[in-house]
Design an enzyme around this catalytic site. Structure first.
Site, PDB file in Angstrom:
ATOM      1  CE  LYS A 209      53.317  68.779   6.478  1.00 38.36           C
ATOM      2  NZ  LYS A 209      53.985  69.818   6.564  1.00 38.36           N
ATOM      3  CD  GLU A 215      38.775  71.188   2.070  1.00 39.56           C
ATOM      4  OE1 GLU A 215      39.169  70.757   2.846  1.00 39.56           O
ATOM      5  OE2 GLU A 215      38.370  72.661   2.291  1.00 39.56           O
ATOM      6  N   GLY A 269      52.782  71.199   2.792  1.00 42.09           N
ATOM      7  CA  GLY A 269      52.154  70.827   1.827  1.00 42.09           C
ATOM      8  C   GLY A 269      52.219  71.078  -0.064  1.00 42.09           C
ATOM      9  NE  ARG A 270      53.138  77.568   0.700  1.00 42.25           N
ATOM     10  CZ  ARG A 270      52.774  77.337   1.901  1.00 42.25           C
ATOM     11  NH1 ARG A 270      51.832  76.817   2.666  1.00 42.25           N
ATOM     12  NH2 ARG A 270      53.418  78.016   3.016  1.00 42.25           N
ATOM     13  CD  GLU A 355      48.438  77.171   1.339  1.00 40.58           C
ATOM     14  OE1 GLU A 355      47.321  76.967   1.314  1.00 40.58           O
ATOM     15  OE2 GLU A 355      49.008  76.934   1.358  1.00 40.58           O
ATOM     16  CG  HIS A 386      42.122  83.885 -29.808  1.00 39.67           C
ATOM     17  ND1 HIS A 386      42.372  84.493 -30.321  1.00 39.67           N
ATOM     18  CD2 HIS A 386      43.183  83.411 -29.986  1.00 39.67           C
ATOM     19  CE1 HIS A 386      42.746  84.356 -31.743  1.00 39.67           C
ATOM     20  NE2 HIS A 386      43.871  83.404 -30.772  1.00 39.67           N
ATOM     21  CE  LYS A 514      41.896  74.537   6.519  1.00 37.06           C
ATOM     22  NZ  LYS A 514      43.752  73.506   7.212  1.00 37.06           N
TER      23      LYS A 514
HETATM   24  O1  F6P Z   1      44.842  75.175   2.152  1.00 34.51           O
HETATM   25  C1  F6P Z   1      45.708  74.856   3.377  1.00 34.51           C
HETATM   26  C2  F6P Z   1      46.604  73.300   3.225  1.00 34.51           C
HETATM   27  O2  F6P Z   1      46.731  73.061   4.728  1.00 34.51           O
HETATM   28  C3  F6P Z   1      47.858  73.485   2.153  1.00 34.51           C
HETATM   29  O3  F6P Z   1      48.853  73.544   2.675  1.00 34.51           O
HETATM   30  C4  F6P Z   1      47.692  72.409   1.979  1.00 34.51           C
HETATM   31  O4  F6P Z   1      48.691  71.818   0.873  1.00 34.51           O
HETATM   32  C5  F6P Z   1      46.472  71.534   1.749  1.00 34.51           C
HETATM   33  O5  F6P Z   1      45.550  72.236   2.903  1.00 34.51           O
HETATM   34  C6  F6P Z   1      45.876  70.097   2.102  1.00 34.51           C
HETATM   35  O6  F6P Z   1      46.019  69.545   3.260  1.00 34.51           O
HETATM   36  P1  F6P Z   1      46.872  68.301   3.792  1.00 34.51           P
HETATM   37  O7  F6P Z   1      47.926  67.507   2.898  1.00 34.51           O
HETATM   38  O8  F6P Z   1      46.831  67.662   5.258  1.00 34.51           O
HETATM   39  O9  F6P Z   1      45.088  67.534   3.679  1.00 34.51           O
END
Ligand code: F6P
Length: 547
Positions: A209, A215, A269-270, A355, A386, A514
């Site tokens: 987003k 990452e 995002g979530r 979150e 189990h 972060k």
């Molecule tokens: O973990 C924090 C966060 O901002 C989440 O809310 C989001 O889903 C994720 O990082 C990834 O963010 P982006 O889609 O901006 O890479």
């Protein structure tokens, strides 16, 4: 307009619930079943293909009517209408929360700052449709003319968990494309994936987003370098597409505008799997199945908006959660799907729930002195039986649990299905009824063992019972029913956030780690470590020697 800021613990209903809690806290659910022949019917809600039985909970009709008073006092109806109409309910980020608009039927109007956003949503959906149709049919091909065989979704958090969970859950409906999800900045994750790929037949979907996430950008860069080891620079445009709301940053990365699927800042995002973040879903199961998923979610939206308290499944689930979290002080809850397909469901819910509602400041900006989000965890049954069910049955902690199953198996294996479902029903019955010392003694009497051994074993074989569960029985796993299920939990999250008087749609809590990681990364390449506590300094030094 923003959500009202009402401290739930100061309401009359909360005070009455606290009093009522003292009266019922030691009552036995099984006793209530004996006293009330109508109990199961009283506490069951049907919603087409969903059958929700919450009668095996530590509640009475009075509990539920007090919760009804609570949601009236916190003005849940007002909050719901603000949620669906695009008010700035994510006040700390000054945003609307409109993932529900992404699944609104065609022809709906939704005005945001004077602009109807639905036509824009439809344009992106059309783009998802034609792109996924092209890739699936082979009309759109890689730079060397070969049809695509593999899709790699590069994203993390909401840009990974939602699509990954849906793609895995709906694998029965998938086509010939092989799906991969690369999320972790752990280089072994991306390298293990690359090992399986042919660059000529792989499409990479970079999902972020913000397009600033460490990452995702690291993985996307690593993958592009790997791609360019064997392919031409100009081939990138046929093999890399992006989903983002930050068009400029995507362009800087080198993906041209035609290959960008936009999303908007009013999609959290979530909660973004319904947007272009769901491109991998559409690629895996086809656009019409993706639409069914959205339709299912929309049906749950309608249920949530229109049903009264007594028949509103997300509201009931939210109240049960608050009952256990804030009154019984149970700290966690389990989600236990009796379907291997839902293997990733609890992982997905962990982000969506924790979150959103893991917050300690209320909507007036004050520190909260009551509990907010519980800890969510779970694994599919029967595997989990189990693993950790010992604790559910005989541990010192009580874990309220949602048991979820589909009545019809997709592959039609009746023998397995009956075994699965017998376990499903048996567990909730056992958790509620337990086994008394008397029953244990009677059973031991039948056994040909010494009196000493009988006496030694007796206490170990007792099950206290009275462990609360809710049962959600769904006719069949389809894209539609899965959409409904996910939206059900989304609305549960919303209701709980409203009651707890918190902002559910920001996530400042992920920032501190972060920031520090950025500083520590610099420390690795500098001879003088930054200022840290002695433990962190020693750990960094130790790592620097080993790496
Ligand atoms: O973990 C924090 C966060 O901002 C989440 O809310 C989001 O889903 C994720 O990082 C990834 O963010 P982006 O889609 O901006 O890479």
């Amino acid at each position: 307009m923003a959500l009202k800021a009402i401290n739930p613990t100061k309401t009359n209903a909360w005070k009455k619930l606290s009093q009522h809690f003292l009266e019922v806290k030691d009552c036995q659910i099984k006793q209530w079943f004996i006293e009330d022949a109508e109990r199961a019917e009283r506490f069951t809600v049907g919603a087409d293909d969903f059958y929700f039985d919450y009668s095996k909970n530590r509640i009475t009709t009075e509990t539920m009517s007090l919760f009804k008073e609570l949601i009236e006092e916190v003005d849940l109806n007002d909050a719901i209408s603000k949620y669906f109409s695009g008010d700035i309910i994510n006040k700390t980020e000054h945003r609307s929360v409109l993932h529900t608009a992404l699944r609104a039927p065609q022809g709906t109007d939704l005005m945001l700052e004077g602009v109807n956003i639905i036509p824009e949503v439809t344009t992106v959906k059309d783009k998802i449709k034609s792109f996924s149709n092209g890739i699936i049919s082979g009309a759109l091909r890689g730079a060397t003319g070969k049809a695509f065989t593999d899709i790699v979704n590069i994203g993390i958090g909401g840009s990974d968990l939602g699509p990954a969970m849906i793609v895995d859950t709906l694998q029965y409906y998938k086509n010939h494309l092989t799906m991969h999800f690369v999320s972790n900045v752990d280089g072994d994750h991306v390298n293990e994936t690359l090992k399986q790929l042919n660059p000529e037949t792989t499409l990479f979907v970079v999902v972020s987003k913000t397009f600033t996430t460490q990452e995702t950008l690291s993985n996307a860069n690593t993958i592009r370098s790997w791609f360019l080891e064997s392919q031409l620079e100009k081939s990138v445009e046929k093999h890399f597409v992006a989903v983002s709301s930050n068009i400029e940053k995507v362009r800087d990365f080198g993906i041209n505008e035609a290959n960008i699927f936009p999303m908007w800042d009013w999609v959290g995002g979530r909660f973004s799997l319904w947007s272009a973040v769901g491109l991998s879903i559409s690629l895996s199961i086809g656009y019409s199945n993706f639409l069914s998923l959205l339709d299912g979610a929309h049906d749950m939206d309608t249920h949530f908006k229109n049903e009264t308290f007594e028949t509103n499944i997300p509201i009931i689930m939210a109240c049960l959660g608050i009952w256990y979290n804030n009154f019984f002080q149970f700290e966690s809850e389990a989600v236990l799907p009796y379907s291997q397909y839902l293997n990733q469901f609890a992982t997905y819910l962990q982000q969506a729930i924790m979150e959103s509602n893991g917050k300690n400041v209320d909507r007036s900006g004050d520190r909260i002195d009551y509990q907010t989000s519980s800890i969510v965890w779970g694994e599919p049954g029967t595997n989990s039986q189990h693993a950790f069910f010992q604790l559910l049955h005989q541990g010192t902690k009580i874990i309220p649990s949602d048991f979820i199953a589909f009545a019809k198996p997709l592959h039609g294996n009746k023998d397995h299905q009956d075994k699965l479902m017998s376990n499903f029903f048996a567990q909730t019955e056992a958790l509620m009824n337990g086994k008394s010392k008397r029953q244990v003694s009677q059973e031991l009497e039948q056994q040909n063992i010494s009196e000493t051994l009988k006496n030694q074993l007796r206490n170990y074989k007792v099950f206290e019972g009275n462990r609360p569960t809710s049962t959600l029985l769904i006719n069949k796993l389809t894209p539609h029913s899965l959409g409904k299920l996910v939206a059900l939990y989304e609305h549960k999250i919303f209701v709980q956030g409203v009651i707890w008087n918190i902002f559910s749609y920001d996530q400042f809590g992920v920032e501190l780690g972060k920031e520090l990681a950025g500083k520590i990364l610099d420390d690795f390449s500098s001879s003088t470590a930054g200022s840290h506590d002695s433990s962190t300094t020693k750990l960094i030094d130790y790592y620097k020697k080993l790496r």
